[in-house]
Design a protein around this motif. Sequence first.
Motif, PDB file in Angstrom:
ATOM      1  N   HIS A 155       0.841  -1.201   0.000  1.00  0.00           N
ATOM      2  CA  HIS A 155       0.000   0.000   0.000  1.00  0.00           C
ATOM      3  C   HIS A 155       0.875   1.249   0.000  1.00  0.00           C
ATOM      4  O   HIS A 155       1.696   1.445   0.900  1.00  0.00           O
ATOM      5  CB  HIS A 155      -0.894  -0.006   1.228  1.00  0.00           C
ATOM      6  CG  HIS A 155      -1.643   1.273   1.444  1.00  0.00           C
ATOM      7  ND1 HIS A 155      -2.634   1.710   0.588  1.00  0.00           N
ATOM      8  CD2 HIS A 155      -1.526   2.217   2.405  1.00  0.00           C
ATOM      9  CE1 HIS A 155      -3.099   2.862   1.019  1.00  0.00           C
ATOM     10  NE2 HIS A 155      -2.452   3.194   2.120  1.00  0.00           N
ATOM     11  N   ASN A 156       0.733   2.096  -1.011  1.00  0.00           N
ATOM     12  CA  ASN A 156       1.565   3.287  -1.135  1.00  0.00           C
ATOM     13  C   ASN A 156       0.801   4.398  -1.839  1.00  0.00           C
ATOM     14  O   ASN A 156      -0.248   4.158  -2.448  1.00  0.00           O
ATOM     15  CB  ASN A 156       2.856   2.960  -1.889  1.00  0.00           C
ATOM     16  CG  ASN A 156       2.612   2.633  -3.347  1.00  0.00           C
ATOM     17  OD1 ASN A 156       2.625   3.519  -4.207  1.00  0.00           O
ATOM     18  ND2 ASN A 156       2.351   1.348  -3.651  1.00  0.00           N
ATOM     19  N   SER A 157       1.345   5.604  -1.757  1.00  0.00           N
ATOM     20  CA  SER A 157       0.741   6.756  -2.431  1.00  0.00           C
ATOM     21  C   SER A 157       1.626   7.235  -3.580  1.00  0.00           C
ATOM     22  O   SER A 157       1.507   8.371  -4.024  1.00  0.00           O
ATOM     23  CB  SER A 157       0.527   7.894  -1.423  1.00  0.00           C
ATOM     24  OG  SER A 157       1.762   8.295  -0.861  1.00  0.00           O
ATOM     25  N   CYS A 158       2.518   6.373  -4.051  1.00  0.00           N
ATOM     26  CA  CYS A 158       3.476   6.738  -5.092  1.00  0.00           C
ATOM     27  C   CYS A 158       3.058   6.234  -6.471  1.00  0.00           C
ATOM     28  O   CYS A 158       3.807   6.384  -7.443  1.00  0.00           O
ATOM     29  CB  CYS A 158       4.858   6.177  -4.746  1.00  0.00           C
ATOM     30  SG  CYS A 158       5.466   6.646  -3.122  1.00  0.00           S
ATOM     31  N   GLY A 159       1.901   5.616  -6.533  1.00  0.00           N
ATOM     32  CA  GLY A 159       1.451   5.068  -7.804  1.00  0.00           C
ATOM     33  C   GLY A 159       2.126   3.778  -8.192  1.00  0.00           C
ATOM     34  O   GLY A 159       2.089   3.383  -9.363  1.00  0.00           O
ATOM     35  N   LEU A 160       2.747   3.094  -7.235  1.00  0.00           N
ATOM     36  CA  LEU A 160       3.457   1.851  -7.512  1.00  0.00           C
ATOM     37  C   LEU A 160       2.492   0.672  -7.455  1.00  0.00           C
ATOM     38  O   LEU A 160       1.765   0.496  -6.479  1.00  0.00           O
ATOM     39  CB  LEU A 160       4.587   1.648  -6.501  1.00  0.00           C
ATOM     40  CG  LEU A 160       5.657   2.751  -6.473  1.00  0.00           C
ATOM     41  CD1 LEU A 160       6.599   2.539  -5.291  1.00  0.00           C
ATOM     42  CD2 LEU A 160       6.434   2.776  -7.785  1.00  0.00           C
TER      43      LEU A 160
END
Length: 300
Positions: A155-160
């Motif tokens: 879960h990330n907010s970097c678009g990964l």
Amino acid sequence: MPLLAMLLAIGCVEEGEAVPDDDDAPNSDVGVDVAAEQEQLDDELDGLAATPPPGTSVWSETLYADGTTRQFMLHTTSEGEVVFEELVDDRISAGPPEELLALDPCSDDAYIHTGWRWDTKLRWYFHAGSTPSELDVDAAEAAIKAATANITVSHNSCGLADEVGASHEYLGRKSKAANINSSGHCLTSDGVNVVSFGDLPKGTLATACVWFSGGVAKEGDVQLNKADHDWTTNPGSASCSKQFSVKAVMTHERGHTFGLGHVGESSHGDLTMSPTINGPCQDSESTLGEGDVAGLRALY
């Protein structure tokens, strides 16, 4: 518990730092009772963790509320020799020392591995009966499940994208505590993965223990300190005061469970796996940065 071999305070020598020759170093044995020092060390280390069986190691992290940590490993070789290894900041720090400000988490690809991975699903339980009075049991359970999933789905907010092959299965509630006592010591492994709340030494937020062999994790337990700290499942609430987020702390600890180590705080403090929780009433550790994701992809 006699220790036949020890590796204490392993660190790094900075480039250009002078290292004295043996002939120039002071004679540290003069006037020193070596046997007495050995006995003192044995006494200090005794009880930190139950000695694992031959061919097995146990790793422990104590996460303190002031941002400091303590990590060590206790190894038992196949011949039965016990080796204690304390991991200090120089050993676990990542990134060049000249970087003084933390990078943006989506531009920071630093990671450290601890030395194990899971080759099966992490199948685990929650000791629901240990939930502190300020928390709803269902909400606490949901936060711990979400924290575990934060790692397995990266879960990330970097678009990964989720390219991490790690997985977990929540087996439900169990009337059994983690194999961690009130002194924060890892007990004997029983192969049952448990998260619980309980009493830990003052100043401690959480303690995690992982037992592993040949680079493969065998058990991972976590205990959150309810005796000295209050907890919340809603850190953004206006009523939150000095309460630590269950999901934030557990996401960090689950990173360890799945094989991620600490990166240096000064350069990488906005990654989930930096050693400092960014305070109460916030949830930043619940969202992985680029380095956290890269570390998981490299393992799984």
